[in-house]
Scaffold this active site. Structure first.
Site, PDB file in Angstrom:
ATOM      1  N   GLY A 239       0.765  -1.241   0.000  1.00  0.00           N
ATOM      2  CA  GLY A 239       0.000   0.000   0.000  1.00  0.00           C
ATOM      3  C   GLY A 239       0.791   1.283   0.000  1.00  0.00           C
ATOM      4  CB  CYS A 344     -16.068   2.505 -29.183  1.00  0.00           C
ATOM      5  SG  CYS A 344     -15.223   2.165 -30.721  1.00  0.00           S
ATOM      6  CE1 TYR A 373      -2.079  -3.756  -8.495  1.00  0.00           C
ATOM      7  CE2 TYR A 373      -0.749  -1.850  -7.906  1.00  0.00           C
ATOM      8  CZ  TYR A 373      -1.280  -3.080  -7.584  1.00  0.00           C
ATOM      9  OH  TYR A 373      -1.025  -3.641  -6.353  1.00  0.00           O
TER      10      TYR A 373
HETATM   11  C1  LIG Z   1      -2.870  -5.400  -4.020  1.00  0.00           C
HETATM   12  C2  LIG Z   1      -2.398  -5.906  -2.733  1.00  0.00           C
HETATM   13  C3  LIG Z   1      -1.115  -5.593  -2.270  1.00  0.00           C
HETATM   14  C4  LIG Z   1      -0.187  -4.647  -2.984  1.00  0.00           C
HETATM   15  O1  LIG Z   1      -0.590  -3.315  -2.854  1.00  0.00           O
HETATM   16  P1  LIG Z   1       0.356  -2.132  -3.379  1.00  0.00           P
HETATM   17  O2  LIG Z   1      -0.457  -0.912  -3.143  1.00  0.00           O
HETATM   18  O3  LIG Z   1       0.603  -2.381  -4.815  1.00  0.00           O
HETATM   19  O4  LIG Z   1       1.589  -2.156  -2.563  1.00  0.00           O
HETATM   20  C5  LIG Z   1      -0.687  -6.177  -1.098  1.00  0.00           C
HETATM   21  N1  LIG Z   1      -1.495  -7.031  -0.398  1.00  0.00           N
HETATM   22  C6  LIG Z   1      -2.737  -7.333  -0.805  1.00  0.00           C
HETATM   23  C7  LIG Z   1      -3.565  -8.260  -0.003  1.00  0.00           C
HETATM   24  C8  LIG Z   1      -3.245  -6.782  -1.986  1.00  0.00           C
HETATM   25  O5  LIG Z   1      -4.477  -7.081  -2.382  1.00  0.00           O
END
Ligand SMILES: *Cc1c(COP(=O)(O)O)cnc(C)c1O
Length: 420
Positions: A239, A344, A373
């Protein structure tokens, strides 16, 4: 920090001239810098080098096998969310004892595959999932190592669609039920409680929500230990945000690490991390070509050959990506454009009302910070082929996913035998 820079007004990926690469590969395509990937995983791992920590790269950010193999060679594990990602991680050489399995909807087949592979940990997100895992492990005569993903009810994340730790979100076990579920888990024959897990969102740009959530998790661990549970691990998810060129600058991994060490030092647990975006995001960009300049009544449009099926983040999350010309012309005058693709849908845009230098059709642009992503969320909508992914290492490059042919794109389709 990344390795995409101008040299005499031409954009380079490490020592590769991107215009020349575009002529060779054909646009649109993704280009990744191996040095940047290695740098990011090292910066993150080094921040926790003085603790017992497992860095399990979140495969969904960029699952290309070559990317996974590079990260594996730096010692990374993997956080997977499907059997497909598990297979990728193992294929790329990530050891099962470094793989954790997250996700709210693991199926029987997926649990079987992960139990048979003997992965390190299941991050269980609900009571019924825990029951199912216990039963499936029992059938296979295995013990499932488990952390329960708890929902700390903390708002975080750059956008509503990437916040995962509020009580309205589908993720994790409700905070108020967590202790009771741990108590049930302890009674289950084929479940072995290992730890506590949380992941509160993505593109988080300040430390405060992390601190709130991690303090809550530390409190829970104390409660669970009082209840008699053995808690050896704390999985703090991913995150951590990255700079996208607009908006706030997210914290450095060192500051994130300092906070975590302060909160978790008294707990004596192994820490697990699941960074995705932070590793891959700024290690990639999307190269596209200007097809037409269109003067609308209210707007000017740059119509490019990349579209929402190649990079859906602007359409899905209102995400900002910097756009820069591959050949810089310091004398060019700026104008305000919407940069759009040919798909489109009105949501098919890369940027809106963006000041950009005037360019002519045929010129190349780079859409920055597209390594996470980007390719992983792409599709073949409008029967546009998945675009190539190119890896650069110094002055070498390799196509690590090629463009499919029309026959490959339609290979799984068949005319029914009752239609001539
Ligand atoms: C998507 C996800 C991550 C990675 O998140 P980032 O923001 O890319 O670091 C880590 N753990 C879980 C459970 C996720 O779904």
């Amino acid at each position: 920090m990344h390795h995409f820079d101008y040299r005499q007004d031409r954009l380079y990926a490490e020592d590769i001239d991107i215009s020349a690469l575009a002529e060779k590969v054909g646009t649109p395509f993704y280009v990744y810098s191996e040095a940047t990937l290695r740098r990011h995983i090292k910066v993150f791992s080094t921040a926790f080098a003085d603790t017992d920590a497992l860095v399990a790269y979140s495969v969904k950010a960029n699952p290309n096998l070559a990317v996974l193999r590079i990260l594996a060679s730096e010692g990374a594990g993997a956080d997977v969310v499907s059997a497909g990602e598990l297979t990728r991680a193992l294929h790329a050489g990530i050891a099962p004892e470094k793989i954790v399995f997250s996700g709210v909807g693991k199926t029987t087949e997926e649990m079987e595959a992960a139990l048979n592979a003997e992965i390190y940990q299941f991050n269980v997100e609900s009571a019924p999932e825990l029951e199912a895992l216990n039963n499936i492990a029992g059938d296979l005569d295995k013990i499932a190592p488990v952390a329960i993903r708890v929902n700390p009810d903390v708002a975080a994340g750059g956008h509503d669609k990437i916040s995962t730790g509020r009580k309205e979100d589908k993720f994790g076990v409700p905070w108020t039920n967590a202790r009771a579920l741990y108590a049930r888990a302890r009674e289950m024959q084929n479940i072995r409680i290992k730890g506590v897990d949380l992941h509160i969102g993505s593109q988080i740009a300040d430390l405060a929500p992390f601190e709130t959530a991690f303090e809550k998790a530390a409190g829970l661990i104390k409660d669970l230990r009082e209840d008699g549970c053995t808690i050896e691990r704390l999985d703090l998810g991913g995150g951590l945000g990255i700079p996208y060129g607009a908006g706030t600058i997210p914290p450095h991994p060192n500051d994130y690490a300092e906070l975590i060490k302060r909160v978790t030092a008294p707990l004596d647990v192994q820490l697990i991390f699941e960074p995705g975006r932070m590793i891959a995001g700024n290690a990639g960009l999307l190269v596209t070509k200007l097809v037409y300049v269109k003067e609308g009544e209210a707007r000017k449009f740059l119509i490019v050959d990349a579209a929402m099926n190649d990079l859906i983040r602007p359409a899905l999350y209102d995400a900002h990506h910097d756009i820069i010309p591959v050949k810089r012309d310091m004398d060019a005058v700026n104008a305000r454009y919407d940069v759009v693709g040919p798909v489109c849908e009105s949501s098919d845009y890369i940027a809106k009302a963006r000041n950009l230098p005037e360019m002519a059709p045929g010129e190349y642009m780079a859409i920055m910070s597209a390594g996470a992503y980007g390719a992983s969320q792409s599709s073949q909508y409008n029967t546009r082929p998945l675009i190539p992914e190119v890896l650069v290492n110094g002055d070498k490059h390799a196509i690590i996913r090629r463009r499919p042919t029309f026959d490959e794109m339609t290979a799984l389709e068949h005319y029914p035998d009752w239609i001539d």
